[in-house]
Each structure stands twice: as structure tokens, then as C-alpha cells.
Design a protein around this motif. Structure first.
Motif, mmCIF file in Angstrom:
data_model
loop_
_atom_site.group_PDB
_atom_site.id
_atom_site.type_symbol
_atom_site.label_atom_id
_atom_site.label_comp_id
_atom_site.label_asym_id
_atom_site.label_seq_id
_atom_site.Cartn_x
_atom_site.Cartn_y
_atom_site.Cartn_z
ATOM 1 N N VAL A 120 0.749 -1.297 -0.173
ATOM 2 C CA VAL A 120 -0.085 -0.042 0.010
ATOM 3 C C VAL A 120 0.856 1.214 -0.318
ATOM 4 N N THR A 121 1.909 1.297 0.749
ATOM 5 C CA THR A 121 2.839 2.452 0.790
ATOM 6 C C THR A 121 3.366 2.778 -0.642
ATOM 7 N N GLU A 122 3.888 1.637 -1.275
ATOM 8 C CA GLU A 122 4.455 1.871 -2.408
ATOM 9 C C GLU A 122 3.502 2.266 -3.505
ATOM 10 N N PHE A 123 2.311 1.551 -3.523
ATOM 11 C CA PHE A 123 1.158 1.839 -4.270
ATOM 12 C C PHE A 123 0.610 3.372 -4.242
ATOM 13 N N GLY A 124 0.702 3.998 -2.824
ATOM 14 C CA GLY A 124 0.288 5.328 -2.730
ATOM 15 C C GLY A 124 1.540 6.327 -3.325
ATOM 16 N N TYR A 125 2.640 5.845 -3.228
ATOM 17 C CA TYR A 125 3.885 6.649 -3.643
ATOM 18 C C TYR A 125 3.994 6.591 -5.280
ATOM 19 N N GLN A 126 3.733 5.468 -5.769
ATOM 20 C CA GLN A 126 3.562 5.587 -7.219
ATOM 21 C C GLN A 126 2.526 6.362 -7.801
ATOM 22 N N ARG A 127 1.378 6.233 -6.896
ATOM 23 C CA ARG A 127 0.313 6.889 -7.645
ATOM 24 C C ARG A 127 0.315 8.526 -7.259
ATOM 25 N N ASP A 128 1.151 8.883 -6.439
ATOM 26 C CA ASP A 128 1.340 10.195 -6.179
ATOM 27 C C ASP A 128 2.240 10.782 -7.091
ATOM 28 N N ILE A 129 3.201 10.068 -7.815
ATOM 29 C CA ILE A 129 4.170 10.401 -8.836
ATOM 30 C C ILE A 129 3.340 10.629 -10.147
ATOM 31 N N VAL A 130 2.496 9.590 -10.541
ATOM 32 C CA VAL A 130 1.642 9.781 -11.452
ATOM 33 C C VAL A 130 0.877 11.136 -11.725
ATOM 34 N N VAL A 131 0.096 11.246 -10.393
ATOM 35 C CA VAL A 131 -0.676 12.419 -10.152
ATOM 36 C C VAL A 131 0.164 13.719 -10.535
ATOM 37 N N ALA A 132 1.237 13.858 -9.837
ATOM 38 C CA ALA A 132 1.993 14.954 -9.834
ATOM 39 C C ALA A 132 2.533 15.032 -11.244
ATOM 40 N N ASP A 133 2.904 13.936 -11.890
ATOM 41 C CA ASP A 133 3.299 14.190 -13.291
ATOM 42 C C ASP A 133 2.207 14.786 -14.118
ATOM 43 N N GLN A 134 0.936 14.124 -14.123
ATOM 44 C CA GLN A 134 -0.059 14.758 -14.856
ATOM 45 C C GLN A 134 -0.403 16.245 -14.740
ATOM 46 N N HIS A 135 -0.225 16.358 -13.279
ATOM 47 C CA HIS A 135 -0.608 18.110 -12.967
ATOM 48 C C HIS A 135 0.362 18.999 -13.594
ATOM 49 N N ALA A 136 1.928 18.467 -13.588
ATOM 50 C CA ALA A 136 2.911 19.247 -14.049
ATOM 51 C C ALA A 136 2.511 19.151 -15.546
ATOM 52 N N HIS A 137 2.338 18.179 -16.275
ATOM 53 C CA HIS A 137 1.910 18.077 -17.641
ATOM 54 C C HIS A 137 0.784 19.301 -18.039
ATOM 55 N N ASP A 138 -0.420 19.204 -17.273
ATOM 56 C CA ASP A 138 -1.235 19.961 -17.471
ATOM 57 C C ASP A 138 -0.925 21.350 -17.288
ATOM 58 N N LEU A 139 -0.310 21.701 -16.172
ATOM 59 C CA LEU A 139 0.272 23.168 -15.980
ATOM 60 C C LEU A 139 1.091 23.584 -17.240
ATOM 61 N N ASN A 140 1.938 22.673 -17.596
ATOM 62 C CA ASN A 140 2.982 23.206 -18.455
ATOM 63 C C ASN A 140 2.147 23.675 -19.815
ATOM 64 N N ALA A 141 1.150 22.702 -19.973
ATOM 65 C CA ALA A 141 0.640 22.916 -21.237
ATOM 66 C C ALA A 141 -0.332 24.196 -21.311
ATOM 67 N N ARG A 142 -1.087 24.643 -20.150
ATOM 68 C CA ARG A 142 -1.695 25.614 -19.998
ATOM 69 C C ARG A 142 -0.816 26.865 -20.046
ATOM 70 N N LEU A 143 0.323 26.905 -19.417
ATOM 71 C CA LEU A 143 1.361 27.872 -19.323
ATOM 72 C C LEU A 143 1.955 28.215 -20.755
ATOM 73 N N GLY A 144 2.053 27.156 -21.531
ATOM 74 C CA GLY A 144 2.458 27.113 -22.974
ATOM 75 C C GLY A 144 1.458 28.100 -23.735
ATOM 76 N N PHE A 145 0.213 27.662 -23.724
ATOM 77 C CA PHE A 145 -0.792 28.312 -24.312
ATOM 78 C C PHE A 145 -1.020 29.638 -24.173
ATOM 79 N N LEU A 146 -0.912 29.876 -22.683
ATOM 80 C CA LEU A 146 -1.032 31.397 -22.185
ATOM 81 C C LEU A 146 0.044 32.212 -22.847
ATOM 82 N N ALA A 147 1.241 31.659 -22.675
ATOM 83 C CA ALA A 147 2.227 32.410 -23.147
ATOM 84 C C ALA A 147 2.251 32.605 -24.652
#
Length: 365
Positions: A120-147
């Protein structure tokens, strides 16, 4: 053993965690019967949790938790994965009429406890990585469009200003119009971005009671410039001065402004854009009606999805309607759209109805 969804995993992949775990349990039981039973802790880990310690079961369970997360399992299914194994062992012992000793069951529980905790600990850690990566990807996409959009508008405004400075054209001519449109678009981009930041950050609302009549007057004043620049007629209805709403005024103004920008963007040239506000029972409705010609069947709700754009004009980020809906819903309202085939769309902001004087009445109560 209870049958559970395997989400398309092959037999070999399913056996990876369970088969290794069973082997580790057997070896732990064998070491417990030797003259050095504490050596079994290298395999099973110690009982009672606490500070993490290296063990074979902990290591393989972590790998198993990671594998299950990557294949789309939930954390509940990770736990049940080991729970099913425990149930299967006890059921098999009952069927074969084999008694499990208390110490043996204690050792099995220790192995299961450590395996579940590490998985469960590793599952949560890996899931957090995936979520963080997706958030970073979405944020970069929005910043890129805005810029990209900000740079385009700023570049156009800078070029227009340079031509006007040279003295070859006047500020009231076509080049001045280009400069004016670019500045209006820059302001719209910034306003929409600020509203999105407030909604994404979950900042507290600054709700207050105010007149719908005064709000429409402010909306008309801010939108008239863009209507004139784009060549549209803007009509705003009269409304009872006592009708009021109690919401975050900035978010409501941003949402209504986005709807008007959308109307200017997609309506036929030199069309008429209408804003009508009225009361129905305990609700205040604000309609923004455009002349885009109507939408294909089924496309109305799709417009509220982020990064969705329709029509030939692809300027902007495709976020305006999505932000508008979030802003209205944050104020206990509803934003909907009605398609008028052959004519256009009617976007409706639906908010709780109040009246001027409610604020003093509430204070007395």
C-alpha cells in the motif's frame, strides 16, 4: 477464493506477487522452527510495524503494489489481493481438515501485515508520482498556451505602435484599430487567467450582496469597447434595480465577460449580442445570446470541456467556458447553454435570487 477483476493481466503477472509471497511465508515458517527463529525476520520483517526495516517480503510486496498500480488497480484491490490469499489458505486448511497452529497463524498474519503495509505504501507513492506528473503536464500545457497567446497579442500591439510612432498612420486609422484590439485581447487573457488561478487555488469567495442592475451596467461598460472594436451591436436589458445576487462579484464579472467574449468570437460579423437578466421564482437568470448560427447536435455540452474550441477562430486557450462554469458553480449557481438552430446559442447563468435590503434584514436576524 473470491473472483476479482484482473483488468486484463496475464497469469504470469498475477502470480508474480502471490507466488513469491507464498514461498517467503514457507521459508519464514521453516526458519521459525530452527534454533535461530529470529533469522526469519530477514524474510518476513518484524511484527508490530513501527520504523520500516529491510525484509524480503517488504521488498517484493512493494514491487507488487507498484505493478498493481501501473495496471489500474485501486488501493482497496491491493489490500484485498492479500486478503483473498489469507482466506484461500484458511479455506484450504478446512477442506483438507488440517489444523493451523496458533503460532503458525501468528506468523502468517505478520507476513500479511508487512506485505500489505509495504504494498500500500509503494502503491500510494507511485500513484502520487503519476498524479504529480499529470498535474505538471497540464500546468505546462496551460502555461505554454497562455504564453503563446500573450506573445502573439503583445507582438501585434508592439508592431502597430511602432507604425503609429513613425508618423505614417494615425491613431484613429486601421492600425490604431489593430492596436486597440490587441490591447483588449490582452486584457481578456489576463482576466480569464486570474479567474482560473482563483478557482484552481480554491481561494475563499468574497461574496457580497449587490444590484443586478448595477452589475449589468458595469458589464456593459467593460464589454462595449470589444463590441465596438469587433463591429457588433451590444444590447443589455433593463432590470428591476431592487433585484440582487449575493456572490463573488469578480468571479461573476469574469464568467459573464467570458461568455460575451465567446459571443463576439463566434457570432457572424456585425451581429447583435444580447444580455438579458430577469427573475423566475427564487432564481435570477442572466442570458447571453449570440448569433453564431447554432451548433451541431450534441456539441453544446462539449464546449464546456477544457481546451475545446469550435469554429474557425482558434485564438485563445479554449478554457473560457470551462472557467466560467467553475466560477458560477462556486457561487451556488448553474451555467447552461441552449442551442437555437440557425440562430445561435443562449448561455444562462442561474443564481439564487435576493433583493436589496436582504443584507439589513439578515443583520437584524
Amino acid at each position: 477464493m473470491e473472483a476479482r477483476s484482473v483488468r486484463g493481466l496475464s497469469g504470469a503477472e498475477l502470480e508474480h506477487g502471490i507466488s513469491v509471497f507464498l514461498d517467503q511465508v514457507i521459508r519464514t515458517l521453516e526458519l521459525e522452527r530452527t534454533a535461530a527463529p529470529l533469522q526469519s525476520r530477514r524474510i518476513s520483517g518484524r511484527a508490530g510495524g513501527g520504523k520500516p526495516a529491510l525484509s524480503e517480503i517488504g521488498d517484493t510486496a512493494a514491487q507488487h503494489g507498484k505493478e498493481l498500480m501501473q495496471h489500474g488497480f485501486t488501493v482497496e484491490e491491493v489490500v484485498h489481493d492479500y486478503g483473498d490469499l489469507c482466506q484461500a489458505i484458511t479455506d484450504l486448511a478446512f477442506e483438507l481438515d488440517v489444523q493451523i497452529e496458533v503460532d503458525e497463524f501468528r506468523i502468517l498474519n505478520r507476513c500479511l501485515d508487512n506485505a500489505i503495509a509495504n504494498a500500500v505504501t509503494e502503491f500510494g507513492y507511485q500513484r502520487d508520482i503519476v498524479v504529480a506528473d499529470q498535474h505538471a503536464h497540464d500546468l505546462n500545457a496551460r502555461l505554454g498556451f497562455l504564453a503563446h497567446e500573450l506573445r502573439n497579442q503583445l507582438s501585434t500591439a508592439t508592431l502597430a505602435l511602432s507604425v503609429i510612432r513613425n508618423g505614417s498612420v494615425g491613431i484613429s486609422g486601421a492600425t490604431g484599430g489593430v492596436l486597440e484590439r490587441s490591447l483588449v485581447n490582452l486584457g481578456n487573457l489576463i482576466d480569464r487567467s486570474l479567474a482560473e488561478v482563483r478557482m484552481t487555488a480554491g481561494l475563499p469567495l468574497q461574496s457580497r450582496l449587490f444590484s443586478v442592475h448595477d452589475f449589468l451596467a458595469e458589464l456593459k461598460l467593460s464589454a462595449s469597447l470589444e463590441a465596438n472594436v469587433r463591429g457588433f451591436t451590444l444590447k443589455v436589458s433593463d432590470v428591476d434595480p431592487l433585484l440582487a445576487v449575493e456572490v463573488d462579484r469578480d468571479l461573476l464579472l469574469s464568467a459573464a465577460g467570458n461568455l460575451l467574449q465567446n459571443a463576439f468570437k463566434f457570432s457572424h460579423p456585425h451581429g447583435e449580442i444580447s444580455v438579458n437578466a430577469y427573475a423566475v421564482a427564487d432564481r435570477i437568470l442572466i442570458d447571453v445570446e449570440d448569433q453564431c448560427g447554432g451548433l451541431p447536435s450534441g456539441d453544446a455540452e462539449k464546449m464546456f470541456l477544457p481546451f475545446t474550441q469550435a469554429g474557425q477562430d482558434r485564438t485563445g486557450l479554449g478554457l473560457g467556458l470551462s472557467i466560467s462554469r467553475s466560477s458560477i458553480e462556486a457561487n451556488s449557481g448553474v451555467l447552461s447553454v441552449r442551442n437555437v438552430p440557425g440562430t445561435g446559442c443562449v448561455f444562462t447563468i442561474d443564481l439564487p435570487r435576493h433583493a436589496l435590503g436582504d443584507e439589513s434584514a439578515n443583520a437584524e436576524q
